[in-house]
Design a protein around this motif. Structure first.
Motif, PDB file in Angstrom:
ATOM      1  N   ASP A 198       0.999  -1.028   0.115  1.00 44.16           N
ATOM      2  CA  ASP A 198      -0.049  -0.018  -0.097  1.00 44.16           C
ATOM      3  C   ASP A 198       0.879   1.254   0.180  1.00 44.16           C
ATOM      4  O   ASP A 198       0.312   2.325  -0.630  1.00 44.16           O
ATOM      5  CB  ASP A 198      -1.058   0.287   1.196  1.00 44.16           C
ATOM      6  N   ALA A 199       1.968   1.209   0.930  1.00 44.49           N
ATOM      7  CA  ALA A 199       2.789   2.507   0.706  1.00 44.49           C
ATOM      8  C   ALA A 199       3.560   2.530  -0.499  1.00 44.49           C
ATOM      9  O   ALA A 199       3.544   3.798  -0.949  1.00 44.49           O
ATOM     10  CB  ALA A 199       3.915   2.267   1.873  1.00 44.49           C
TER      11      ALA A 199
ATOM     12  N   MET B 236       2.228   2.003  -3.383  1.00 45.83           N
ATOM     13  CA  MET B 236       0.966   2.546  -4.361  1.00 45.83           C
ATOM     14  C   MET B 236       0.816   3.900  -4.000  1.00 45.83           C
ATOM     15  O   MET B 236       0.487   4.698  -4.842  1.00 45.83           O
ATOM     16  CB  MET B 236      -0.155   1.541  -4.281  1.00 45.83           C
ATOM     17  N   ALA B 237       0.595   4.241  -2.756  1.00 44.85           N
ATOM     18  CA  ALA B 237       0.353   5.484  -2.130  1.00 44.85           C
ATOM     19  C   ALA B 237       1.647   6.564  -2.456  1.00 44.85           C
ATOM     20  O   ALA B 237       1.134   7.551  -2.925  1.00 44.85           O
ATOM     21  CB  ALA B 237      -0.111   5.644  -0.834  1.00 44.85           C
ATOM     22  N   LYS B 238       2.910   6.249  -2.334  1.00 50.80           N
ATOM     23  CA  LYS B 238       3.825   7.104  -2.570  1.00 50.80           C
ATOM     24  C   LYS B 238       5.024   6.347  -3.394  1.00 50.80           C
ATOM     25  O   LYS B 238       6.213   6.195  -2.804  1.00 50.80           O
ATOM     26  CB  LYS B 238       4.413   7.485  -1.124  1.00 50.80           C
TER      27      LYS B 238
ATOM     28  N   THR C 164       8.650   2.167   5.357  1.00 49.48           N
ATOM     29  CA  THR C 164       7.639   1.590   6.282  1.00 49.48           C
ATOM     30  C   THR C 164       8.318   0.754   7.368  1.00 49.48           C
ATOM     31  O   THR C 164       7.497   0.495   8.214  1.00 49.48           O
ATOM     32  CB  THR C 164       6.702   0.599   5.567  1.00 49.48           C
TER      33      THR C 164
ATOM     34  N   ASP D 104       2.099   5.061   7.323  1.00 49.56           N
ATOM     35  CA  ASP D 104       2.450   6.266   6.736  1.00 49.56           C
ATOM     36  C   ASP D 104       3.410   6.319   5.832  1.00 49.56           C
ATOM     37  O   ASP D 104       3.798   7.232   4.748  1.00 49.56           O
ATOM     38  CB  ASP D 104       2.223   7.370   7.965  1.00 49.56           C
TER      39      ASP D 104
END
Length: 280
Positions: free
Chosen positions: A105-106, A108-110, A224, A231
């Motif tokens: 997820d990290a 993909m988000a950043k 992460t 975050d």
């Protein structure tokens, strides 16, 4: 290393074979460590071929392997790599599902932050290990850094495989919902892409894909904190905390020290025992 023209000098490789194409020429010696030298018909080698530590079965140091044998060995290594990749995806996604999900997820988000973390790590790991190695105290930290990098690579790779599995399921509509199944599916897809490295015409594509997986995987794992900070600011928070502690220490050192508090002196014209008026 593939020679397609003329090399006026010596050649040395570590763990990689040297292949001389037709009409190619090398004027100096060719030294290989754990690999071989193969000359196509029409290739000219004016120097010596020196090999150390032959790795492939039946390959003597400095002796050339046939193209068929090399292809068979490469295919066998790909099969072994595929099995190991699928097993790693099963183990990591099964034992650390939350960490794997957080890393994916990290990324993909950043994606920019993941690429920056991974790229800087790839550039700095060798200088950092060298600096630690030349100091007596830091020498014991080199294995720790290497193990941390390996762990980040494994966890990050499975995270990237999870992303690939998610994208493939969304585009095809396959009924795969478990995290382990998505990670294994992504591992199989990436191993299929790795076949491109065995094809001379498009091998650069396979190399670039492997490099991208390494950079984003390691970067996602590090940003992460190995899947502990959703975050994606694990390293940044540690740097900010250290900077604040340094600033507080500097401020305390610059502040003038005050002596013990002095007793209050009574106003002129009044007695020390006389109570002060509190107002009308």
């Amino acid at each position: 290393m593939t020679i397609g023209g003329e090399v006026d000098g010596q050649i040395a490789t570590f763990g990689g074979p040297v292949r001389m194409e037709p009409n190619s020429r090398v004027t100096g010696d060719i030294a290989t460590l754990g690999a071989s030298v193969h000359k196509e018909p029409g290739a000219i080698h004016d120097g010596r071929s020196v090999g150390f530590g032959g790795v492939l079965p039946g390959l003597a140091p400095g002796r050339a392997a046939s193209p068929q044998k090399a292809d068979e060995d490469a295919g066998g290594l790909w099969v072994v790599g595929t099995i190991c990749g699928v097993l790693l995806a099963l183990l990591v996604a099964g034992i650390f599902p939350n960490a794997t999900r957080i890393v994916a997820d990290a990324i993909m988000a950043k994606p920019g932050s993941a690429a920056a973390h991974g790229g800087l790590t790839m550039l700095l790991v060798v200088p950092v290990c060298f600096v630690l190695a030349i100091t007596c105290v830091g020498l014991i930290l080199v294995p720790v850094v290497i193990l941390a990098l390996i762990g980040a690579f494994i966890l990050g790779t499975v995270g990237v495989e999870l992303i690939v599995g998610r994208r493939l399921v969304r585009s095809t509509g396959w009924a795969v919902t478990s995290l382990i199944g998505l990670a294994v599916l992504g591992a199989v897809v990436l191993r299929l892409v790795a076949i491109l490295q065995l094809l001379p015409a498009v091998e650069i594509v396979g190399v670039l894909v492997s490099l991208v997986v390494f950079i984003f995987g390691v970067g996602g794992a590090l940003m992460t904190g190995f899947g502990t900070r959703p975050d994606g600011e694990w390293i940044l928070r540690r740097l900010r905390r250290r900077r604040l502690s340094v600033e507080v220490t500097v401020d305390d050192a610059d502040e003038p020290s005050e002596g013990p508090p002095q007793p209050a002196m009574p106003d002129a014209g009044s007695s020390a025992d006389e109570p002060q008026s509190a107002g009308p």
